[in-house]
Write an enzyme that holds these catalytic residues in place. Structure first.
Site, mmCIF file in Angstrom:
data_model
loop_
_atom_site.group_PDB
_atom_site.id
_atom_site.type_symbol
_atom_site.label_atom_id
_atom_site.label_comp_id
_atom_site.label_asym_id
_atom_site.label_seq_id
_atom_site.Cartn_x
_atom_site.Cartn_y
_atom_site.Cartn_z
ATOM 1 C CB VAL B 16 -8.715 0.489 12.756
ATOM 2 C CG1 VAL B 16 -9.042 -0.852 13.397
ATOM 3 C CG2 VAL B 16 -8.644 0.356 11.239
ATOM 4 C CE LYS B 107 -2.370 -4.371 7.082
ATOM 5 N NZ LYS B 107 -3.361 -3.317 6.724
ATOM 6 C CD GLU B 131 -9.824 -13.036 11.317
ATOM 7 O OE1 GLU B 131 -9.462 -12.855 10.147
ATOM 8 O OE2 GLU B 131 -10.023 -14.153 11.816
ATOM 9 C CD GLU B 192 -3.455 5.072 4.085
ATOM 10 O OE1 GLU B 192 -3.115 6.085 4.723
ATOM 11 O OE2 GLU B 192 -4.261 4.240 4.519
ATOM 12 C CE LYS B 207 -3.955 -6.046 3.902
ATOM 13 N NZ LYS B 207 -4.801 -5.198 3.016
#
Lengths: 439, 439
Positions: B16, B107, B131, B192, B207
């Protein structure tokens, strides 16, 4: 809540304005809490103050003097919910000139006079917020203007007119004709007494103009792109589309193709599996494509009292917190630096659905296919069902049958050239039907 | 662009974070323009500075000293993209303590330590934007926190784990078993190396906790609501569900029922016609219901480098403009004033899918139905196919056949009581399967 109340002037007290008042008046309304401030309705400008109203507004707030309402120095925010493009334009400009922030649900005003309104607001250092102007309760203006800031948006495909979509869903679901469903929609209050702007594609095109300006930085005029409504659509063609695996929707498209902007609002065939094809009734849906986020889909109520009021109130809270004032100057509303030119209709490339009414004679299909072929249009599929028994007194006893053709990808220019040649054939009866097919 | 640059410390340079750097480094990146400021990467804290990287970061910005990076007074914003809940927690708290705004995609951190982190940020008058922590590229935090402010949100139904959804789609689409698809997903990098948190429902539950806190003002702990993953799901049950017109999804639900909050994350049967049932592959979807807006659906990439980076960058632009600083103090993150209590599992009401492995003998169905009936559970439908030819050497020659039952609406308490009685029947073999059915 030590901050002073936000003082409002509301222009109009129709369906949407009443919904806004209902939310603000609601018992234990969460709105003031979220805004950190309370709201005070100072003025409600209406045409007739004596008319009974479905919601309660403060005593003495009703007035017919919209100019005094928007000019009152004790007003912070003007909610333009009257509609139209003449008084609404004057009122919005007067509000801006006297330093008020403006919240509007008026897509026609912004599509026609957006540049003037936005420039005036920028100069006066106030903001114009318009979440409710596009796709009702779907927060698409926020998504495009704030949440996709890390993206270049490359495509918008959307159903933006709930009335048209309701009519199409009813036609298909109940095998009814357009005029029949329209009359019912009007009786039920889904369609306006004058539904022209909804069913001829103007309303959807105005919303697409607003989305395109915000998402792609390109201001386009209504006259610059092809637009067709559902008002000439026949149930028969929707059923042929189904037979081919497609559903017909009034689709609004803006797509970047190289340095060009392909843009149109038309009844369009979409593969039945797509979410957008399955969006029924008065719902709206917007599919965006951004270079980072990929495809993003948002669907919900595109109109109606409370969904639209929900969008207006989200703007109101944004103004109360001070967010809207920060957002507005950063939006892509100021200059056309997109480098995009609008693609001419003839250059648009896609597949087409064609339906001709032809004489059921030998060689007719060959003649049609030949003309298409000479215009570099190749055929993907053909439907011609067996001719019904014919009344020998009509047309010299020759049955007229529908010939449905799905083409491979071609340009609209080629299609138009072929149509001109086909019109010369004595065996093909005018008018024929042409609809775009989405990829 | 006269404003000074925003100076960043990035923690982690994995998938990310590399995506974020890619957007910021992009040629003619629109981001600085939209933010009205440029961005300067001061520090990138990593575990190993010598490892080759897929993106270019400024010379000398790489460091292993995360504490120095977040504490540097010349840094304005810390991007926590390292994951985990130990060092990430310390780093985020250190960043807040030294006056930095924090953007995180973590999260797990916020679901476990959100109250501590949010309170620290509020005290230090900085903001925490997240976000990217929920539903990847879908701007659901913005929709709930900013766009639905005029609403009381009453229901959230969502697919929030892309890995699980990819596995379910593959199992159903290709008639493959769970273990088989999981191995492939790991080989392809979708899952993963340790996929436990994805496939056991923990990730989706974390989440959902974040969404519920924001949307309903109620902080719930993982231990407070039922959670089941897809890791024990059998293809056979997905196929029985299809036979009944339903699709199985790992569904996250939070719903207000009177003064109670019904909340669970479980494999759930959904009518195939629903948009959420048709959300395939690694996509996420969130369906919200607000009292004003009605149903709102958002779908898109729930994970992946660029979609998640898109969400991080939208937060970064929000901080640059000053919006995030205004939004954060107004969010429902401070106190539990919702008045809601979490419904105990036994009280949850809905329909159920049950599959028992029973001996193919006379009266077995009657016995099962009798026990269900005595627990006030009535049956909506039953599937029992003809028994296959059986090897007489097994089970004394009595075939074992699946008995699939769809119940009418009942409580989970009744189901559990019935299950206890059914376990006593000699003709019913353990284990059996129980899945919830969405309305």
């Amino acid at each position: 809540m030590s901050e002073p109340a936000i003082r409002l002037a509301i222009l109009g007290l129709g369906t949407v304005a009443s919904g806004v008042v209902r939310i603000l008046n609601g018992p234990n309304s969460p709105v003031s809490c979220r805004a950190g401030r309370s709201f005070e309705i100072r003025h409600v400008a209406v045409r007739d103050t004596s008319r009974p109203r479905e919601v309660e507004v403060p005593v003495n707030s009703l007035t017919t003097d919209w100019l005094a309402a928007v000019s009152d120095p004790e007003v912070d925010v003007v909610l333009e919910l009257m509609g139209g493009t003449t008084i609404a334009r004057e009122a919005v400009l007067a509000a801006i000139a006297t330093g008020k922030h403006v919240i509007t649900a008026n897509k026609a005003l912004l599509a026609e006079h957006g540049n003037e309104v936005f420039a005036a607001a920028r100069k006066a250092e106030v903001c114009v917020a318009y979440e409710a102007a596009v796709a009702g309760g779907i927060p698409i203006i926020a998504a495009v203007g704030r949440s996709m800031t890390g993206n270049r948006i490359v495509s918008i495909e959307a159903i933006l007119n709930g009335t048209s979509n309701f009519i199409l869903s009813e036609m298909l679901g109940k095998h009814r004709q357009y005029e029949d469903v329209l009359a019912e929609a009007q009786a039920l209050g889904y369609a306006e007494a004058d539904p022209a702007m909804d069913v001829d594609g103007t309303d959807a095109a105005q919303k697409l103009i607003l989305l395109t300006q915000l998402a792609l930085g390109k201001k386009v005029e209504l006259k610059d792109f092809p637009r067709q409504g559902i008002d000439t659509l026949e149930l028969a063609d929707m059923l042929y589309a189904e037979e081919l695996g497609y559903r017909v929707k009034l689709l609004a498209v803006a797509r970047v193709v190289g340095q060009q902007l392909e843009m149109h609002v038309e009844p369009t065939l979409l593969r039945r599996e797509r979410a957008i094809a399955q969006t029924d009734g008065a719902l709206n849906i917007v599919e965006l494509e951004g270079d980072a986020v990929g495809h993003l889909v948002m669907a919900g109520a595109g109109a109606g009292q409370m969904p639209t009021a929900s969008a207006v109130v989200s703007d109101l809270v944004d103004v109360a917190i001070g967010r809207a004032q920060q957002t507005f100057p950063q939006l892509n509303l100021w200059q056309d630096d997109s480098g995009l030119t609008v693609m001419s209709a003839d250059q648009i490339q896609r597949r087409y659905f064609l339906r001709f009414n032809v004489e059921d004679r030998p060689r007719v299909i060959a003649e049609v296919a030949d003309i298409l072929g000479r215009n570099q249009i190749s055929l993907a599929s053909i439907i011609q069902h067996e001719a019904p028994e014919v009344d020998a007194s009509e047309n010299g006893g020759v049955p007229i049958v529908p010939l449905v053709i799905m083409t491979h990808r071609t340009t609209e220019g080629s299609i138009r050239a072929a149509e001109a040649s086909l019109a010369q054939l004595s065996t093909v009866r005018a008018p024929h039907v042409r609809m775009a097919v989405a990829d």
